[in-house]
Every structure is written in structure tokens, then in C-alpha cells.
Design an enzyme around this catalytic site. Structure first.
Site, PDB file in Angstrom:
ATOM      1  CE  LYS A 123      28.621  31.262   6.658  1.00  0.00           C
ATOM      2  NZ  LYS A 123      28.212  30.919   5.063  1.00  0.00           N
ATOM      3  CB  SER A 198      31.536  32.870   4.296  1.00  0.00           C
ATOM      4  OG  SER A 198      30.307  32.283   3.829  1.00  0.00           O
ATOM      5  CB  SER A 222      30.023  29.816   1.599  1.00  0.00           C
ATOM      6  OG  SER A 222      30.570  30.907   1.057  1.00  0.00           O
TER       7      SER A 222
END
Length: 522
Positions: A123, A198, A222
Site C-alpha cells: 500500500k 483506503s 481499510s
């Protein structure tokens, strides 16, 4: 925590107004002629788990550089992945050399380097040396990470090879991965749908077989929302076990109590070895080597939050699939799954909203979202950014502007009441789950929505967000595909530091419901 008539009227007006905007959005949205999804996976190597792949690499059954080329080709086609491919190929070549030079045999290699040669995606909010570290903020477009985040270091020491970093929502505070730096990430099962956020880039690339394993972070869902929308497994660890250092945006206030980093992958068997590595010096806090007898666990199920004023009702297909899980557990394991109703859950949105802005032990409040938006300059004024956005002049997405606006008009005015509700809920669940309890709870009210739809349903994340505030470990488990060919799933929750229980249930559910499905398969 009863609402006054005025508050009820405000919420009714809000829902009616948002509903009207959503109707207009649907009316004027482009309607695709047919669902577009990724093509089927053609290379069988892309269908292996990390555990299986590492074994083949150790046995010299797979050429590591060739594997990287296959993954890179599919990754570039399907999601926003900022590649370090040249470096990855160089590291892959070193793997083959290391295998040739090892004299202790396969077992020694497995012990030292359990993820030897396994491709890893990261990420973008985590620092990966030499790669962008922006969290999707245009003003940070020239920021390059100079070091690896601690959990990346641990995975690389175990032999994993980073392919690159993946897209996030702007400042990692929305459940659609879209920003004006990299653009919008799509769902491999339907390119018109969102992959969540996210950690949406991670969810998308893993769900589309563009990487083997990945890492995400979770402060409101997330990890779990992208895993749910993309049909993969993910684990939100008990807070404080896996390092959350070298992430952007930084945590402040009491947010360290709610943020977790954890593994994301297509196959449940990879969760436990990944967590053993990522936990590093804290692995002793968990009982990951303990064998779990599912028949001796106590199971509970909560089908919905009881009717929140803010989030939408859980869809019938998600209620039905959770019911099927309950029925199968009872029939196959001989256990009794107790259905519960905890009235405090209907205040999940207010509880999350309240605790996210509480000051730390020294009385210092968390950094405001609008301040992060303005980094490295002055805080942004969301009303001005909204006007700029309407003229196509803002560097920020409508989602980020919406978060800024909500920050200025917070939902939770009665902080003490929200704290009381949380404490009551915490006491109930801690006592209920203890060291041998497992809870099934919906991941989201509906399957992956179309792009930008979360703007009209911004509080549906509360089903995942409440577990962050409670500090409980959760494994997100896929449960096949629904009516529209989109992934179904459920959250599996346990008591604090009982992460091994949810991981064991995940492996069981994978065998029962089939786990990840190739999005391109008919």
C-alpha cells in the site's frame, strides 16, 4: 443515547437530500452495455498461494524472474501499481543464486526464508524505499520514501520481493481509492465498481491475481472493505502487534489505539505465516502456533446493526449468506451459533466519529484532516475547495472535500454519551468473546457499489469502523459471488489477542465456500 426530535429531523433531512442527489446521479450516470471485468487468469503460476509458490521456488520448479514478468504484465493491465520492476528482477535473480548456494537443503531455506521469491505489493501509504510515498496527495507528488517501513523490512527478510506500491484514497480516509495524483482504481469483478479503500489498490491487484500477497492498514475498515469488495482474505490485527510506523498520514490523538496493519491475500493459508512474520518482536503476544479445535469454540452471529440512523440496511443477499454460514457451522461442527442483538451497535457511526477526534493522554487533539490536506502549507478551507472543485480547479477529490466538510460539522456533539455507549459495548463484547468466542458480523451493507456512489452513502463503513474502536481482531472472509457476480463475505471477530481463532475460521470457510474466485472465469 436517545436522539432529540431536532436531531431526528436533521438526519431525516440529510438522508432525503442525499437520496435526491443519488437519484440525480443515477439518472445521469453512463450505463455500460455490459459488465466489464478482467480476462481469466491464463498462467497457472498466478493461481498459487504464497505458501505453494515459495515451496516450488525452493524446489527449483519455478524460475523466479519469469514469475515476476507474468505478474507485472497482469498488474499493469489491471490496477495502478507504481513498479520497482527492475529492482524486483534483480532481487529475483539473487533468489535463484541463493538456492544454488544453499547447502542445508529445502528445510533450512523454509525456516530462514519462508516467503523466498514471493511477489509482494505494498500500500502506497507505507514507505517502500525508492518509491512514491504520497497517500494520493498532489502536494506530496515529489516525496520518495528513503527507508522501508518496519513490516516491509520483515517481509523482505523473509524472502518476499516487492513489486511496487498501490493506490489509495486521498489521505487514506475514504472507502474508494481515487485521487488526483494517480487516478481511480477499479474492481476486477466489474470495472464500473469500486475496489474499496483506503487499501483499494491492494484489494484490486490481489483480487485480479496481479500480486500474490500484500499489506494494508486499517483504521475504519481499510483492509476489510477492499478485501470484501475484491473477494480476498484480509486480517485486521489486534492493535499494537504489527508495526504501523513509517506510514503517511501519521497517526495522532488516540488513533494508535484504533489503527492496525495486516496481511491481505487470495488464500487463507497465507494469513498465518504472513502474520507470524509481520508481528516481528511482538509475535509472542499472539498464540499463532496453538492448534484450534473449531468444535470447542463458542459462535455468535449479529446479522445487522439494529437500524442505524446513518448507515444503510444490510442487503438480503448478505443477510442470506451469513445465515448460510451459521447453518453450515451448526450442521457440520455440531455447534450452536447464538444470534445476538446489541443495541449499542446502531450508534457505531457516532462512536467512531467521537473516538477518532479524542485528544491523547497529554490533552493534544489529533491533526485535523484539513491540515493534512494543506500539507506542507496552511490548512485547506473545504468550502473554498468545493467551489474550486465545481470549476475544475481543485487538487482534491470530492471525497476528500466531503471529509473536510464533515470535520467542520461533526456528527457527534454528545461526546460523553458516545463514550458511554462504547464502554458498554466494549464490556459486553469482551465478556462475550473472551478467549474462545467468535462473532460473525456483516462487512458492509451491500456488495461493491459503482464508482463515486460512496459520496451518497458515506457512513456505511460503520460496520467495519466500530471494530477498530473496540480494538478487536477481525478476519475478512470471502463467501463466493452474489447475484451480480460480485464477491460476498463476512467479518469474523474474536477477543483481543485471539487472532489465531479468526484465522482458523477463515481456513474453514475457504474450504466450505470456495474462497477467492477468478474474476475472469465464467
Amino acid at each position: 443515547m436517545a436522539l432529540s426530535r431536532l436531531q431526528k429531523a436533521q438526519i431525516w433531512f440529510f438522508k432525503a437530500f442525499v437520496g435526491f442527489l443519488f437519484m440525480l446521479f443515477q439518472l445521469f450516470s453512463r450505463r455500460p452495455a455490459a459488465t466489464k471485468r478482467l480476462p481469466p487468469v491464463s498462467n497457472p503460476l498466478l493461481l498459487l498461494s504464497a505458501t505453494q509458490l515459495a515451496k516450488k521456488i525452493r524446489r527449483k520448479e519455478v524460475c523466479v524472474p519469469r514469475k515476476k514478468a507474468s505478474l507485472a504484465s497482469r498488474a499493469v493491465r489491471k490496477t495502478l501499481l507504481m513498479l520497482v520492476f527492475a529492482a524486483a528482477l534483480q532481487e529475483a535473480a539473487q533468489v535463484d543464486k541463493l538456492i544454488e548456494e544453499e547447502t542445508g537443503g529445502e528445510e533450512v531455506l523454509e525456516d530462514r526464508l519462508p516467503l523466498l521469491g514471493v511477489p509482494l505489493s505494498v500500500k502506497e501509504s507505507f514507505s517502500l524505499q525508492g518509491m512514491p510515498h504520497t497517500a494520493g496527495l498532489v502536494s506530496r507528488r515529489r516525496i520518495i520514501a528513503s527507508v522501508d517501513a518496519p513490516l516491509v523490512v520483515l517481509l523482505k527478510r523473509a524472502g518476499a520481493i516487492p513489486l511496487g506500491v498501490t493506490n489509495t484514497s486521498e489521505l487514506c480516509m475514504w472507502f474508494e481509492s481515487h485521487n488526483h495524483l494517480y487516478g481511480i482504481t477499479k474492481n476486477p469483478y466489474d470495472l464500473e465498481r469500486i475496489p474499496g479503500g483506503s487499501s483499494g489498490g491492494e484489494g484490486s491487484i490481489l483480487g485480479g491475481a496481479g500480486a500474490v500477497i500484500g499489506v494494508g492498514s486499517d483504521i475504519g475498515g481499510s483492509i476489510r472493505i477492499p478485501c470484501f469488495f475484491n473477494g480476498i482474505f484480509g486480517h485486521k490485527t489486534t492493535p499494537g502487534v504489527v508495526s504501523c510506523e513509517n506510514q503517511y498520514p501519521p497517526i495522532s490523538g488516540r488513533q494508535h489505539e484504533f489503527l492496525s496493519s495486516g496481511p491481505m491475500c487470495r488464500y487463507a493459508e497465507d494469513l498465518l505465516p504472513m502474520l507470524q512474520i509481520m508481528a516481528g518482536p511482538n509475535v509472542h503476544k499472539l498464540s499463532l502456533n496453538t492448534e484450534v479445535d473449531l468444535k470447542k469454540l463458542r459462535f455468535f452471529s449479529i446479522p445487522h446493526d439494529g437500524g442505524s440512523m446513518y448507515s444503510n440496511p444490510v442487503s438480503k443477499e448478505l443477510l442470506d449468506i451469513q445465515k448460510k454460514v451459521v447453518e453450515h457451522l451448526e450442521a457440520d461442527l455440531g455447534v450452536k451459533v447464538q444470534q445476538l442483538h446489541l443495541p449499542e451497535l446502531c450508534y457505531s457511526t457516532e462512536i467512531w466519529d467521537t473516538f477518532m477526534v479524542l485528544p491523547d493522554k497529554d490533552g493534544k487533539p489529533p491533526v485535523a484532516f484539513t491540515e493534512l490536506m494543506g500539507e506542507p502549507g496552511r490548512p485547506k478551507w473545504p468550502f473554498w475547495e468545493l467551489l474550486k472543485w465545481m470549476m475544475g480547479k481543485s487538487d482534491h477529490t470530492m471525497a476528500a472535500i466531503t471529509v473536510g466538510l464533515m470535520e467542520k460539522t461533526r456528527l457527534s456533539k454528545s461526546t460523553s454519551l458516545a463514550i458511554q455507549q462504547k464502554e458498554k459495548l466494549q464490556e459486553e463484547l469482551d465478556k462475550l468473546l473472551a478467549h474462545d468466542g467468535v462473532l460473525l458480523y456483516p462487512s458492509h451493507p451491500r456488495v461493491a457499489p459503482k464508482h463515486h456512489n460512496p459520496l451518497f452513502r458515506p457512513f456505511d463503513f460503520a460496520y467495519t469502523g466500530i471494530m477498530n474502536i473496540l480494538g478487536l481482531p477481525v478476519t475478512q472472509c470471502p463467501l463466493g459471488l452474489g447475484e451480480e457476480g460480485l464477491p460476498l463475505g463476512v467479518q469474523v471477530v474474536s477477543g483481543k489477542l485471539q487472532d489465531h481463532l479468526t484465522l482458523a475460521v477463515a481456513c474453514y470457510l475457504e474450504k466450505t465456500f470456495g474462497g477467492w474466485r477468478d474474476p475472469g472465469a465464467k
